[in-house]
Design a protein around this motif. Structure first.
Motif, PDB file in Angstrom:
ATOM      1  N   THR A 168       0.806  -1.221   0.000  1.00  0.00           N
ATOM      2  CA  THR A 168       0.000   0.000   0.000  1.00  0.00           C
ATOM      3  C   THR A 168       0.840   1.271   0.000  1.00  0.00           C
ATOM      4  O   THR A 168       0.393   2.307  -0.490  1.00  0.00           O
ATOM      5  N   SER A 169       2.061   1.187   0.540  1.00  0.00           N
ATOM      6  CA  SER A 169       2.867   2.402   0.633  1.00  0.00           C
ATOM      7  C   SER A 169       4.347   2.058   0.802  1.00  0.00           C
ATOM      8  O   SER A 169       4.689   1.129   1.530  1.00  0.00           O
ATOM      9  N   VAL A 170       5.199   2.819   0.117  1.00  0.00           N
ATOM     10  CA  VAL A 170       6.647   2.728   0.297  1.00  0.00           C
ATOM     11  C   VAL A 170       7.151   4.148   0.504  1.00  0.00           C
ATOM     12  O   VAL A 170       6.968   5.012  -0.348  1.00  0.00           O
ATOM     13  N   GLU A 171       7.764   4.380   1.655  1.00  0.00           N
ATOM     14  CA  GLU A 171       8.256   5.723   1.988  1.00  0.00           C
ATOM     15  C   GLU A 171       9.745   5.674   2.290  1.00  0.00           C
ATOM     16  O   GLU A 171      10.197   4.827   3.058  1.00  0.00           O
ATOM     17  N   ASN A 172      10.480   6.604   1.692  1.00  0.00           N
ATOM     18  CA  ASN A 172      11.895   6.785   2.017  1.00  0.00           C
ATOM     19  C   ASN A 172      12.021   8.099   2.769  1.00  0.00           C
ATOM     20  O   ASN A 172      11.489   9.120   2.327  1.00  0.00           O
ATOM     21  N   ASN A 173      12.718   8.076   3.891  1.00  0.00           N
ATOM     22  CA  ASN A 173      12.834   9.261   4.721  1.00  0.00           C
ATOM     23  C   ASN A 173      14.295   9.450   5.120  1.00  0.00           C
ATOM     24  O   ASN A 173      14.966   8.494   5.505  1.00  0.00           O
ATOM     25  N   LYS A 174      14.760  10.690   5.041  1.00  0.00           N
ATOM     26  CA  LYS A 174      16.132  11.034   5.448  1.00  0.00           C
ATOM     27  C   LYS A 174      16.028  12.111   6.515  1.00  0.00           C
ATOM     28  O   LYS A 174      15.436  13.171   6.298  1.00  0.00           O
ATOM     29  N   GLN A 175      16.584  11.803   7.704  1.00  0.00           N
ATOM     30  CA  GLN A 175      16.528  12.750   8.825  1.00  0.00           C
ATOM     31  C   GLN A 175      17.936  13.046   9.321  1.00  0.00           C
ATOM     32  O   GLN A 175      18.818  12.182   9.261  1.00  0.00           O
ATOM     33  N   ILE A 176      18.090  14.232   9.859  1.00  0.00           N
ATOM     34  CA  ILE A 176      19.348  14.574  10.512  1.00  0.00           C
ATOM     35  C   ILE A 176      19.356  13.878  11.865  1.00  0.00           C
ATOM     36  O   ILE A 176      18.436  14.016  12.659  1.00  0.00           O
ATOM     37  N   LEU A 177      20.414  13.129  12.102  1.00  0.00           N
ATOM     38  CA  LEU A 177      20.518  12.377  13.348  1.00  0.00           C
ATOM     39  C   LEU A 177      21.327  13.151  14.384  1.00  0.00           C
ATOM     40  O   LEU A 177      20.993  13.159  15.565  1.00  0.00           O
ATOM     41  N   SER A 178      22.406  13.811  13.947  1.00  0.00           N
ATOM     42  CA  SER A 178      23.214  14.591  14.891  1.00  0.00           C
ATOM     43  C   SER A 178      23.920  15.724  14.157  1.00  0.00           C
ATOM     44  O   SER A 178      24.124  15.675  12.949  1.00  0.00           O
ATOM     45  N   LEU A 179      24.300  16.730  14.946  1.00  0.00           N
ATOM     46  CA  LEU A 179      25.022  17.895  14.425  1.00  0.00           C
ATOM     47  C   LEU A 179      26.398  17.972  15.060  1.00  0.00           C
ATOM     48  O   LEU A 179      26.598  17.532  16.190  1.00  0.00           O
ATOM     49  N   SER A 180      27.331  18.576  14.334  1.00  0.00           N
ATOM     50  CA  SER A 180      28.668  18.781  14.888  1.00  0.00           C
ATOM     51  C   SER A 180      28.650  19.992  15.822  1.00  0.00           C
ATOM     52  O   SER A 180      27.639  20.688  15.944  1.00  0.00           O
ATOM     53  N   ILE A 181      29.769  20.277  16.454  1.00  0.00           N
ATOM     54  CA  ILE A 181      29.868  21.425  17.362  1.00  0.00           C
ATOM     55  C   ILE A 181      29.602  22.726  16.614  1.00  0.00           C
ATOM     56  O   ILE A 181      29.002  23.646  17.137  1.00  0.00           O
ATOM     57  N   GLY A 182      30.007  22.766  15.339  1.00  0.00           N
ATOM     58  CA  GLY A 182      29.805  23.965  14.523  1.00  0.00           C
ATOM     59  C   GLY A 182      28.401  24.086  13.959  1.00  0.00           C
ATOM     60  O   GLY A 182      28.114  25.003  13.202  1.00  0.00           O
ATOM     61  N   GLY A 183      27.519  23.155  14.277  1.00  0.00           N
ATOM     62  CA  GLY A 183      26.142  23.232  13.804  1.00  0.00           C
ATOM     63  C   GLY A 183      25.921  22.609  12.431  1.00  0.00           C
ATOM     64  O   GLY A 183      24.860  22.756  11.846  1.00  0.00           O
ATOM     65  N   LYS A 184      26.931  21.908  11.905  1.00  0.00           N
ATOM     66  CA  LYS A 184      26.779  21.239  10.613  1.00  0.00           C
ATOM     67  C   LYS A 184      26.325  19.800  10.838  1.00  0.00           C
ATOM     68  O   LYS A 184      26.568  19.212  11.883  1.00  0.00           O
ATOM     69  N   VAL A 185      25.699  19.228   9.812  1.00  0.00           N
ATOM     70  CA  VAL A 185      25.216  17.852   9.904  1.00  0.00           C
ATOM     71  C   VAL A 185      26.402  16.896  10.058  1.00  0.00           C
ATOM     72  O   VAL A 185      27.377  16.967   9.309  1.00  0.00           O
ATOM     73  N   ALA A 186      26.317  16.021  11.050  1.00  0.00           N
ATOM     74  CA  ALA A 186      27.363  15.021  11.281  1.00  0.00           C
ATOM     75  C   ALA A 186      26.884  13.613  10.926  1.00  0.00           C
ATOM     76  O   ALA A 186      27.670  12.785  10.482  1.00  0.00           O
ATOM     77  N   GLU A 187      25.578  13.338  11.122  1.00  0.00           N
ATOM     78  CA  GLU A 187      25.014  12.023  10.836  1.00  0.00           C
ATOM     79  C   GLU A 187      23.605  12.146  10.298  1.00  0.00           C
ATOM     80  O   GLU A 187      22.858  13.037  10.698  1.00  0.00           O
ATOM     81  N   TYR A 188      23.288  11.206   9.400  1.00  0.00           N
ATOM     82  CA  TYR A 188      21.921  11.108   8.882  1.00  0.00           C
ATOM     83  C   TYR A 188      21.347   9.745   9.246  1.00  0.00           C
ATOM     84  O   TYR A 188      22.075   8.761   9.395  1.00  0.00           O
ATOM     85  N   LEU A 189      20.017   9.703   9.326  1.00  0.00           N
ATOM     86  CA  LEU A 189      19.287   8.453   9.513  1.00  0.00           C
ATOM     87  C   LEU A 189      18.407   8.265   8.287  1.00  0.00           C
ATOM     88  O   LEU A 189      17.591   9.131   7.963  1.00  0.00           O
ATOM     89  N   LEU A 190      18.606   7.145   7.591  1.00  0.00           N
ATOM     90  CA  LEU A 190      17.781   6.798   6.438  1.00  0.00           C
ATOM     91  C   LEU A 190      16.774   5.747   6.886  1.00  0.00           C
ATOM     92  O   LEU A 190      17.141   4.776   7.546  1.00  0.00           O
ATOM     93  N   THR A 191      15.513   5.921   6.505  1.00  0.00           N
ATOM     94  CA  THR A 191      14.466   4.980   6.887  1.00  0.00           C
ATOM     95  C   THR A 191      13.641   4.622   5.661  1.00  0.00           C
ATOM     96  O   THR A 191      13.181   5.517   4.943  1.00  0.00           O
ATOM     97  N   LYS A 192      13.460   3.337   5.422  1.00  0.00           N
ATOM     98  CA  LYS A 192      12.552   2.842   4.384  1.00  0.00           C
ATOM     99  C   LYS A 192      11.402   2.159   5.107  1.00  0.00           C
ATOM    100  O   LYS A 192      11.619   1.260   5.905  1.00  0.00           O
ATOM    101  N   ARG A 193      10.188   2.624   4.831  1.00  0.00           N
ATOM    102  CA  ARG A 193       8.996   2.094   5.494  1.00  0.00           C
ATOM    103  C   ARG A 193       8.075   1.527   4.420  1.00  0.00           C
ATOM    104  O   ARG A 193       7.686   2.233   3.492  1.00  0.00           O
ATOM    105  N   VAL A 194       7.735   0.265   4.561  1.00  0.00           N
ATOM    106  CA  VAL A 194       6.852  -0.406   3.603  1.00  0.00           C
ATOM    107  C   VAL A 194       5.614  -0.868   4.360  1.00  0.00           C
ATOM    108  O   VAL A 194       5.722  -1.577   5.361  1.00  0.00           O
ATOM    109  N   LEU A 195       4.451  -0.438   3.887  1.00  0.00           N
ATOM    110  CA  LEU A 195       3.177  -0.892   4.449  1.00  0.00           C
ATOM    111  C   LEU A 195       2.532  -1.839   3.449  1.00  0.00           C
ATOM    112  O   LEU A 195       2.503  -1.569   2.252  1.00  0.00           O
ATOM    113  N   GLY A 196       2.028  -2.938   3.950  1.00  0.00           N
ATOM    114  CA  GLY A 196       1.382  -3.893   3.067  1.00  0.00           C
ATOM    115  C   GLY A 196       0.679  -4.951   3.864  1.00  0.00           C
ATOM    116  O   GLY A 196       0.741  -4.992   5.094  1.00  0.00           O
TER     117      GLY A 196
END
Length: 189
Positions: free
Chosen positions: A106-134
Protein backbone atom coordinates in the motif's frame (compact mmCIF):
# COMPACT_ATOMS: atom_id res chain seq x y z
CA UNK A 1 74.11 -21.24 -8.43
CA UNK A 2 72.58 -24.73 -8.50
CA UNK A 3 71.79 -26.61 -5.38
CA UNK A 4 72.11 -30.39 -5.27
CA UNK A 5 70.55 -32.73 -2.77
CA UNK A 6 72.80 -34.97 -0.73
CA UNK A 7 70.88 -38.11 -1.64
CA UNK A 8 71.59 -37.94 -5.36
CA UNK A 9 73.40 -35.87 -7.91
CA UNK A 10 70.10 -34.42 -9.18
CA UNK A 11 69.08 -30.83 -8.52
CA UNK A 12 67.08 -30.44 -5.31
CA UNK A 13 63.34 -30.91 -5.80
CA UNK A 14 60.55 -29.24 -3.97
CA UNK A 15 58.56 -31.60 -1.84
CA UNK A 16 59.07 -34.17 0.85
CA UNK A 17 62.28 -36.11 1.38
CA UNK A 18 62.22 -39.89 1.66
CA UNK A 19 61.31 -41.25 5.08
CA UNK A 20 64.11 -42.27 7.37
CA UNK A 21 66.49 -39.54 6.28
CA UNK A 22 67.10 -36.37 8.25
CA UNK A 23 65.83 -33.12 6.72
CA UNK A 24 68.09 -30.09 6.52
CA UNK A 25 67.13 -26.72 8.11
CA UNK A 26 65.38 -25.11 5.08
CA UNK A 27 63.71 -28.37 4.08
CA UNK A 28 62.49 -28.95 7.63
CA UNK A 29 60.96 -25.46 7.83
CA UNK A 30 59.24 -25.95 4.46
CA UNK A 31 57.89 -29.32 5.61
CA UNK A 32 56.54 -27.83 8.85
CA UNK A 33 54.99 -24.92 6.93
CA UNK A 34 53.23 -27.34 4.56
CA UNK A 35 51.91 -29.42 7.44
CA UNK A 36 50.75 -26.27 9.27
CA UNK A 37 48.86 -25.08 6.15
CA UNK A 38 47.22 -28.48 5.81
CA UNK A 39 46.12 -28.51 9.46
CA UNK A 40 44.74 -24.95 9.26
CA UNK A 41 42.89 -25.76 6.02
CA UNK A 42 41.30 -28.86 7.54
CA UNK A 43 40.32 -26.95 10.69
CA UNK A 44 38.69 -24.13 8.69
CA UNK A 45 36.76 -26.51 6.43
CA UNK A 46 35.58 -28.43 9.50
CA UNK A 47 34.44 -25.21 11.16
CA UNK A 48 32.54 -24.15 8.04
CA UNK A 49 30.76 -27.50 7.85
CA UNK A 50 29.92 -27.56 11.56
CA UNK A 51 28.50 -24.02 11.69
CA UNK A 52 25.45 -25.09 9.70
CA UNK A 53 26.38 -23.24 6.51
CA UNK A 54 24.36 -24.32 3.53
CA UNK A 55 23.21 -22.73 0.31
CA UNK A 56 19.77 -21.18 0.20
CA UNK A 57 17.29 -23.46 -1.39
CA UNK A 58 13.96 -22.72 -3.01
CA UNK A 59 11.52 -20.70 -0.92
CA UNK A 60 8.48 -22.75 0.15
CA UNK A 61 5.15 -21.01 0.60
CA UNK A 62 1.79 -22.14 1.99
CA UNK A 63 0.17 -21.11 -1.31
CA UNK A 64 0.77 -22.00 -4.94
CA UNK A 65 -0.20 -18.75 -6.67
CA UNK A 66 0.40 -15.14 -5.64
CA UNK A 67 -0.78 -11.80 -6.97
CA UNK A 68 1.49 -8.82 -6.32
CA UNK A 69 -0.55 -5.62 -6.02
CA UNK A 70 1.99 -2.83 -6.14
CA UNK A 71 2.71 0.03 -8.56
CA UNK A 72 4.75 -1.50 -11.42
CA UNK A 73 7.07 1.52 -11.71
CA UNK A 74 8.05 1.32 -8.05
CA UNK A 75 11.70 0.09 -7.78
CA UNK A 76 10.72 -2.09 -4.82
CA UNK A 77 8.05 -3.80 -6.95
CA UNK A 78 10.55 -4.66 -9.68
CA UNK A 79 13.00 -6.14 -7.16
CA UNK A 80 10.28 -8.00 -5.25
CA UNK A 81 8.84 -9.49 -8.45
CA UNK A 82 12.31 -10.65 -9.52
CA UNK A 83 12.93 -12.22 -6.12
CA UNK A 84 9.56 -13.99 -5.97
CA UNK A 85 9.86 -15.35 -9.51
CA UNK A 86 13.44 -16.49 -9.09
CA UNK A 87 13.41 -18.20 -5.71
CA UNK A 88 9.95 -19.25 -4.68
CA UNK A 89 7.71 -22.21 -5.25
CA UNK A 90 4.68 -19.93 -5.80
CA UNK A 91 3.79 -18.66 -9.25
CA UNK A 92 3.00 -14.97 -9.74
CA UNK A 93 -0.31 -14.53 -11.54
CA UNK A 94 -1.55 -11.47 -13.48
CA UNK A 95 -4.91 -11.03 -11.70
CA UNK A 96 -6.12 -11.32 -8.09
CA UNK A 97 -8.96 -13.74 -8.94
CA UNK A 98 -6.39 -16.35 -10.09
CA UNK A 99 -4.37 -16.11 -6.87
CA UNK A 100 -4.58 -18.05 -3.62
CA UNK A 101 -2.82 -15.15 -1.86
CA UNK A 102 -2.48 -11.43 -2.55
CA UNK A 103 0.49 -9.35 -1.48
CA UNK A 104 -0.74 -5.77 -1.38
CA UNK A 105 1.95 -3.09 -1.04
CA UNK A 106 0.00 0.00 0.00
CA UNK A 107 2.87 2.40 0.63
CA UNK A 108 6.65 2.73 0.30
CA UNK A 109 8.26 5.72 1.99
CA UNK A 110 11.89 6.79 2.02
CA UNK A 111 12.83 9.26 4.72
CA UNK A 112 16.13 11.03 5.45
CA UNK A 113 16.53 12.75 8.83
CA UNK A 114 19.35 14.57 10.51
CA UNK A 115 20.52 12.38 13.35
CA UNK A 116 23.21 14.59 14.89
CA UNK A 117 25.02 17.89 14.43
CA UNK A 118 28.67 18.78 14.89
CA UNK A 119 29.87 21.43 17.36
CA UNK A 120 29.81 23.96 14.52
CA UNK A 121 26.14 23.23 13.80
CA UNK A 122 26.78 21.24 10.61
CA UNK A 123 25.22 17.85 9.90
CA UNK A 124 27.36 15.02 11.28
CA UNK A 125 25.01 12.02 10.84
CA UNK A 126 21.92 11.11 8.88
CA UNK A 127 19.29 8.45 9.51
CA UNK A 128 17.78 6.80 6.44
CA UNK A 129 14.47 4.98 6.89
CA UNK A 130 12.55 2.84 4.38
CA UNK A 131 9.00 2.09 5.49
CA UNK A 132 6.85 -0.41 3.60
CA UNK A 133 3.18 -0.89 4.45
CA UNK A 134 1.38 -3.89 3.07
CA UNK A 135 -0.66 -6.94 3.82
CA UNK A 136 -0.82 -10.52 2.71
CA UNK A 137 -2.89 -13.01 4.68
CA UNK A 138 -2.32 -10.97 7.81
CA UNK A 139 -3.63 -7.53 8.74
CA UNK A 140 -1.66 -4.56 7.48
CA UNK A 141 1.95 -4.88 8.53
CA UNK A 142 4.78 -2.40 8.62
CA UNK A 143 8.33 -3.16 7.61
CA UNK A 144 11.07 -0.73 8.67
CA UNK A 145 14.66 -0.73 7.48
CA UNK A 146 17.04 1.84 8.97
CA UNK A 147 20.63 2.84 8.31
CA UNK A 148 22.80 5.64 9.68
CA UNK A 149 25.85 7.20 8.12
CA UNK A 150 28.25 9.99 9.00
CA UNK A 151 28.51 13.04 6.80
CA UNK A 152 31.22 15.62 6.17
CA UNK A 153 31.14 18.50 3.68
CA UNK A 154 34.69 17.77 2.56
CA UNK A 155 33.64 14.35 1.22
CA UNK A 156 30.25 15.34 -0.23
CA UNK A 157 30.51 13.29 -3.45
CA UNK A 158 31.68 10.17 -1.66
CA UNK A 159 28.96 10.52 0.95
CA UNK A 160 26.32 10.94 -1.76
CA UNK A 161 27.51 7.70 -3.39
CA UNK A 162 27.46 6.01 0.02
CA UNK A 163 23.88 7.19 0.58
CA UNK A 164 22.75 5.77 -2.78
CA UNK A 165 24.44 2.45 -1.96
CA UNK A 166 22.68 2.39 1.42
CA UNK A 167 19.28 3.00 -0.22
CA UNK A 168 19.91 0.04 -2.58
CA UNK A 169 20.98 -2.19 0.32
CA UNK A 170 17.90 -1.15 2.31
CA UNK A 171 15.66 -2.04 -0.62
CA UNK A 172 17.33 -5.46 -0.96
CA UNK A 173 16.90 -5.98 2.79
CA UNK A 174 13.21 -5.00 2.64
CA UNK A 175 12.60 -7.44 -0.25
CA UNK A 176 14.38 -10.25 1.60
CA UNK A 177 12.30 -9.58 4.73
CA UNK A 178 9.06 -9.67 2.72
CA UNK A 179 10.03 -12.99 1.13
CA UNK A 180 10.84 -14.43 4.58
CA UNK A 181 7.50 -13.19 5.93
CA UNK A 182 5.68 -14.83 3.03
CA UNK A 183 7.52 -18.08 3.75
CA UNK A 184 6.49 -17.90 7.42
CA UNK A 185 2.86 -16.96 6.67
CA UNK A 186 0.23 -19.60 7.41
CA UNK A 187 -3.16 -19.95 5.80
CA UNK A 188 -5.86 -18.04 7.68
CA UNK A 189 -8.32 -20.14 9.64
Amino acid sequence: MRRHSRESGNPATFGLKPLGRRLRGDDERAFRSSVARLVVGLALSGALASCGFHLRGEAKYAFETLYLNSPPAQPLTVELRRSLEGVGSAKLVPSPDQAQAILDITSVENNKQILSLSIGGKVAEYLLTKRVLGNDWLPTSELLVRRTYTYTDTEALAKEAQEQRLWREMQDDAVAQMVRRLQAAKKPA
